[in-house]
Design an enzyme around this catalytic site. Structure first.
Site, PDB file in Angstrom:
ATOM      1  N   ASP A 244       0.926  -1.106  -0.078  1.00 51.17           N
ATOM      2  CA  ASP A 244      -0.081   0.040  -0.011  1.00 51.17           C
ATOM      3  C   ASP A 244       0.775   1.233  -0.003  1.00 51.17           C
ATOM      4  O   ASP A 244       1.831   1.323   0.484  1.00 51.17           O
ATOM      5  CB  ASP A 244      -0.968   0.085   1.390  1.00 51.17           C
ATOM      6  CG  ASP A 244      -1.979   0.859   1.132  1.00 51.17           C
ATOM      7  OD1 ASP A 244      -2.375   1.455  -0.061  1.00 51.17           O
ATOM      8  OD2 ASP A 244      -2.468   1.240   2.265  1.00 51.17           O
TER       9      ASP A 244
ATOM     10  N   ASN B 152     -10.153  -3.086  -5.779  1.00 46.02           N
ATOM     11  CA  ASN B 152      -9.493  -2.206  -6.669  1.00 46.02           C
ATOM     12  C   ASN B 152     -10.066  -2.217  -7.914  1.00 46.02           C
ATOM     13  O   ASN B 152      -9.817  -1.337  -8.713  1.00 46.02           O
ATOM     14  CB  ASN B 152      -7.856  -2.431  -6.634  1.00 46.02           C
ATOM     15  CG  ASN B 152      -7.305  -2.554  -5.484  1.00 46.02           C
ATOM     16  OD1 ASN B 152      -6.233  -3.193  -5.240  1.00 46.02           O
ATOM     17  ND2 ASN B 152      -7.626  -1.551  -4.448  1.00 46.02           N
TER      18      ASN B 152
HETATM   19  C1  FPP Z   1      -2.175   0.016  -3.382  1.00 51.87           C
HETATM   20  O1  FPP Z   1      -1.767   1.319  -3.363  1.00 51.87           O
HETATM   21  C2  FPP Z   1      -1.439  -0.755  -4.384  1.00 51.87           C
HETATM   22  C3  FPP Z   1      -2.257  -1.194  -5.554  1.00 51.87           C
HETATM   23  C4  FPP Z   1      -3.777  -1.297  -5.628  1.00 51.87           C
HETATM   24  C5  FPP Z   1      -1.379  -2.038  -6.590  1.00 51.87           C
HETATM   25  C6  FPP Z   1      -0.102  -2.603  -6.380  1.00 51.87           C
HETATM   26  C7  FPP Z   1       0.668  -3.202  -7.391  1.00 51.87           C
HETATM   27  C8  FPP Z   1       1.823  -3.140  -7.481  1.00 51.87           C
HETATM   28  C9  FPP Z   1       2.816  -2.551  -6.627  1.00 51.87           C
HETATM   29  C10 FPP Z   1       2.477  -3.731  -9.045  1.00 51.87           C
HETATM   30  C11 FPP Z   1       2.418  -4.755  -8.950  1.00 51.87           C
HETATM   31  C12 FPP Z   1       2.914  -5.493 -10.227  1.00 51.87           C
HETATM   32  C13 FPP Z   1       2.863  -6.535 -10.786  1.00 51.87           C
HETATM   33  C14 FPP Z   1       3.540  -7.018 -12.157  1.00 51.87           C
HETATM   34  C15 FPP Z   1       1.984  -7.683 -10.143  1.00 51.87           C
HETATM   35  P1  FPP Z   1      -2.603   2.544  -3.354  1.00 51.87           P
HETATM   36  O2  FPP Z   1      -2.657   2.763  -4.830  1.00 51.87           O
HETATM   37  O3  FPP Z   1      -3.993   2.230  -2.792  1.00 51.87           O
HETATM   38  O4  FPP Z   1      -1.911   3.440  -2.742  1.00 51.87           O
HETATM   39  P2  FPP Z   1      -2.560   4.851  -1.860  1.00 51.87           P
HETATM   40  O5  FPP Z   1      -3.309   4.206  -0.369  1.00 51.87           O
HETATM   41  O6  FPP Z   1      -1.426   5.674  -1.494  1.00 51.87           O
HETATM   42  O7  FPP Z   1      -3.399   5.604  -2.622  1.00 51.87           O
END
Ligand code: FPP
Length: 228
Positions: free
Chosen positions: A15, A63
């Site tokens: 996250d 998501n």
């Molecule tokens: C949550 O952070 C993260 C995600 C929804 C996506 C995680 C995905 C990756 C790290 C890439 C993975 C890659 C592969 C190839 C599997 P957020 O967007 O909710 O962050 P925030 O809370 O700061 O908005």
């Protein structure tokens, strides 16, 4: 690192990508790209240390309702990873496994994920598990329905075998970056006795050194599994 106190299986709730990007006035998709690079480094690091399973929460069922451009960015990363980066993973004698409901994903991605599993080395020493369109509640409900359809009573072992994670050991340590203190529908059944580690570090900044801090905290815990 005391090898005897190393977790066999670590799960990570990755996250904070969006906030990391926002702080740099970048689009959220660049936060996810940076998160992917962090994930790749962590998988290499975990493997070197002797951890056998790493499960990363790459996309929750919830998501999937994010804006189209953000999802397109994430799908683009999945495409890159499962066509290019995966080769390096195979070369290091590692395999991938995917857990989640793949049917809601674009068809080309479904195929890449399925092939990614299928083409993995058979004698792999390390398993990188991708939770994609994953939600624990849906996983549990599916398992219940599968048992009902078979008309069978289940015990805990049998029930585990009906989950997406069938064949994987339960996670010993769950790490969540980005400062929130919750599990967000991640491996709820499997993490009944997992140790939990929360950090404010945003996922793209979660370096090998930060990972080692989590392992050190884990090594200092006394795991009783309900006993005294
Ligand atoms: C949550 O952070 C993260 C995600 C929804 C996506 C995680 C995905 C990756 C790290 C890439 C993975 C890659 C592969 C190839 C599997 P957020 O967007 O909710 O962050 P925030 O809370 O700061 O908005």
């Amino acid at each position: 690192m005391d090898i005897n106190k190393l977790p066999l299986h670590v799960g990570i709730i990755m996250d904070g990508n969006g906030r990391w990007a926002k702080k740099r006035l970048m689009p959220r998709s660049l936060g996810h790209k940076s998160g992917m690079n962090t994930m790749i480094r962590l998988a290499e690091h975990a493997q070197k240390l002797g951890i056998k399973y790493l499960t990363v929460y790459a996309l929750s069922t919830e998501n999937l309702s994010r804006p189209k451009d953000e999802l397109d960015g994430l799908f683009g990363l999945f495409r890159d990873y499962f066509t290019e980066n995966i080769k390096k993973l195979y070369k290091s004698n590692s395999r991938v496994k995917v857990i989640g409901d793949l049917s809601a994903l674009p068809e080309d991605i479904q195929k890449l994920l399925i092939d990614g599993e299928k083409d993995s080395p058979a004698d792999a020493q390390f398993t990188l598990v991708f939770a994609i369109n994953y939600g624990s509640r849906a996983e549990i409900v599916n398992a219940v329905n599968a048992a009902v359809e078979k008309g069978e009573k289940v015990d805990e072992g049998k029930f585990s075998s009906l989950l997406y994670t069938s064949g994987l050991p339960d996670p010993d340590l769950i790490i969540r970056t980005g400062g929130e203190l919750r599990l967000s529908n991640f491996l709820l059944y499997q993490s009944a006795y997992a140790e939990l580690y929360f950090t404010d570090v945003l996922f793209p900044d979660f370096s090998a050194k930060e990972f080692d801090k989590a392992l050190k905290a884990y090594a200092g815990r006394t795991r009783r599994f309900g006993k005294i």
